[in-house]
Motif scaffolding. Structure first.
Motif, short mmCIF file in Angstrom:
data_model
loop_
_atom_site.label_atom_id
_atom_site.label_comp_id
_atom_site.label_asym_id
_atom_site.label_seq_id
_atom_site.Cartn_x
_atom_site.Cartn_y
_atom_site.Cartn_z
N LYS A 36 62.79 -29.63 -169.66
CA LYS A 36 62.57 -28.20 -169.88
C LYS A 36 61.44 -27.98 -170.89
O LYS A 36 61.62 -27.36 -171.94
CB LYS A 36 63.86 -27.55 -170.40
N ASP A 37 60.27 -28.54 -170.62
CA ASP A 37 59.15 -28.33 -171.53
C ASP A 37 57.83 -28.58 -170.81
O ASP A 37 57.81 -28.81 -169.60
CB ASP A 37 59.29 -29.21 -172.79
N ALA A 38 56.77 -28.58 -171.56
CA ALA A 38 55.42 -28.65 -170.97
C ALA A 38 55.05 -30.03 -170.47
O ALA A 38 53.93 -30.22 -169.98
CB ALA A 38 54.39 -28.18 -172.00
N THR A 39 55.95 -31.00 -170.56
CA THR A 39 55.60 -32.35 -170.12
C THR A 39 55.65 -32.50 -168.62
O THR A 39 55.24 -33.53 -168.08
CB THR A 39 56.52 -33.41 -170.75
N ASN A 40 56.20 -31.50 -167.92
CA ASN A 40 56.17 -31.58 -166.46
C ASN A 40 55.54 -30.31 -165.91
O ASN A 40 55.58 -29.24 -166.52
CB ASN A 40 57.57 -31.84 -165.90
N ARG A 42 56.19 -28.24 -163.65
CA ARG A 42 57.00 -27.15 -163.09
C ARG A 42 57.93 -26.60 -164.16
O ARG A 42 59.13 -26.53 -163.98
CB ARG A 42 57.80 -27.65 -161.88
N ASN A 43 57.34 -26.18 -165.26
CA ASN A 43 58.11 -25.72 -166.42
C ASN A 43 58.47 -24.25 -166.28
O ASN A 43 58.20 -23.44 -167.17
CB ASN A 43 57.32 -25.98 -167.71
N ASN A 48 64.78 -27.13 -164.55
CA ASN A 48 64.65 -28.44 -165.19
C ASN A 48 65.91 -28.85 -165.97
O ASN A 48 66.93 -28.16 -165.91
CB ASN A 48 63.38 -28.48 -166.04
N GLY A 198 52.73 -26.37 -168.60
CA GLY A 198 53.62 -26.93 -167.58
C GLY A 198 53.91 -25.98 -166.44
O GLY A 198 54.77 -26.26 -165.61
N VAL A 199 53.20 -24.88 -166.35
CA VAL A 199 53.51 -23.93 -165.29
C VAL A 199 52.32 -23.01 -165.07
O VAL A 199 51.61 -22.65 -166.01
CB VAL A 199 54.76 -23.10 -165.64
#
Length: 338
Positions: A36-40, A42-43, A48, A198-199
């Motif tokens: 649940k953060d900017a590391t992926n 699809r935030n 997440n 991330g989104v």
């Protein structure tokens, strides 16, 4: 090439614990998830995994013989690499089967810090030739690379023949405008993009405004689209908005449409694709269940029947209902001029 003994792996999206369970229950060989953060990339708000849901999801999948892949596929911003390195540490601690990485520095960190943790090159890495993939194989020991959706079938085949890592391709889901995820359009309007927050189109910037002319979708005040009363509306993104150009209003950048590879599954199997990926961690568990069920049946049939394989009308009908804008395409796979 050695004869295949099993179908390509079906890799399905898990934007939430219910979606993960839906994918596993309907035939996915592997699921991919993110924090649940900017590391992926699809935030989205409400999606997440936190510690509790991740541990439950990993236990649920792995106890049923399915693999769990963790997407840490955005690029660390200057001076903020610790957050991304911690995400890799977290993945290793949770016992995921592989991490999906794009940034070379992060790949180096994962390689050195957790050598037993399998590494996949993300589509965000934009590797479109075997030299790039083999470089990551030699330098960072990647086990697999996910190809951008810009290559024809013959180009994918050529790459597989020379690559020293497994190759994963997209099989169904929304198309991205270009250069796979490095879109700056969202950043232009909101200051945030997949690789900074991330989104794209962050929910806090989205506004739906009823007007006498129709329902208007705005992103940070920018009018993206206007829908008639009986017209279905999708989540507003700049790349798939309708804009007035030379006194004509149309999808100036990209029409909403979904990639669908049902028709070329035998060819993908024949050329040695290791995995077929479904896009859509932002989609509902019901969407994940239906797409997974359909792709599972189609891949198994294509593997068993090969050249006698035909696409069932029921599969096409089901996926058509779930496609963006009710439109489907083979995308770059079908480029006869190449």
């Amino acid at each position: 090439m050695q004869p295949r003994t099993r179908p390509p792996e079906l890799v399905c999206p898990a934007g939430s614990l219910p979606a993960l369970k839906a994918a596993v229950d309907h035939g996915a060989d592997a699921v991919y998830l993110g924090l649940k953060d900017a590391t992926n990339a699809r935030n989205f708000a409400g999606l997440n995994f936190d510690v509790a849901s991740a541990r439950e999801g990993i236990r649920y999948a792995q106890s049923r013989g399915r693999r769990v892949l963790m997407a840490i596929n955005t690029y660390p911003q200057a001076g903020q690499t610790k957050q991304w390195q911690t995400a890799v540490d977290t993945a290793a601690d949770w016992g995921v089967d592989a991490v999906i990485l794009a940034d070379l520095g992060l790949m180096r960190y994962a390689c050195r810090t957790h050598p037993g943790l399998a590494r996949h090159l993300s589509v965000q890495g934009s590797a479109t030739n075997y030299e790039a993939i083999n470089f990551c194989r030699h330098q960072f020991g990647i086990a697999r690379a996910v190809l951008p959706r810009v290559l024809s079938l013959s180009q994918v085949e050529h790459l597989i023949q020379h690559a020293e890592a497994e190759i994963e391709v997209f099989g169904f889901g929304s198309l991205c405008v270009m250069v796979e995820g490095r879109c700056l359009l969202s950043s232009y309007a909101t200051g945030e993009s997949p690789n900074t927050a991330g989104v794209c189109s962050p929910a806090k910037s989205v506004r739906w405004e009823p007007t006498p002319e129709g329902m208007e979708a705005r992103l940070a005040g920018v009018l993206i689209d206007r829908y008639a009363a009986d017209e279905p509306a999708g989540y507003p993104t700049l790349c798939k908005g309708r804009f007035e150009v030379a006194e004509e209003t149309y999808y100036a950048l990209e029409e909403p449409t979904s990639l669908n590879v049902l028709a070329v599954l035998p060819q993908l199997i024949e050329i040695g694709v290791a995995a077929v990926k479904v896009e859509g961690r932002q989609r509902s568990p019901a969407y994940v269940a239906e797409v997974t069920r359909t792709l599972r049946a189609a891949i198994d049939a294509a593997f068993a029947e090969r050249q006698r394989f035909h696409v069932k009308a029921s599969w096409s009908l089901q996926l058509a209902k779930l496609s963006e804008g009710q439109q489907q395409t083979l995308g770059a796979y079908n480029r006869p001029w190449k």
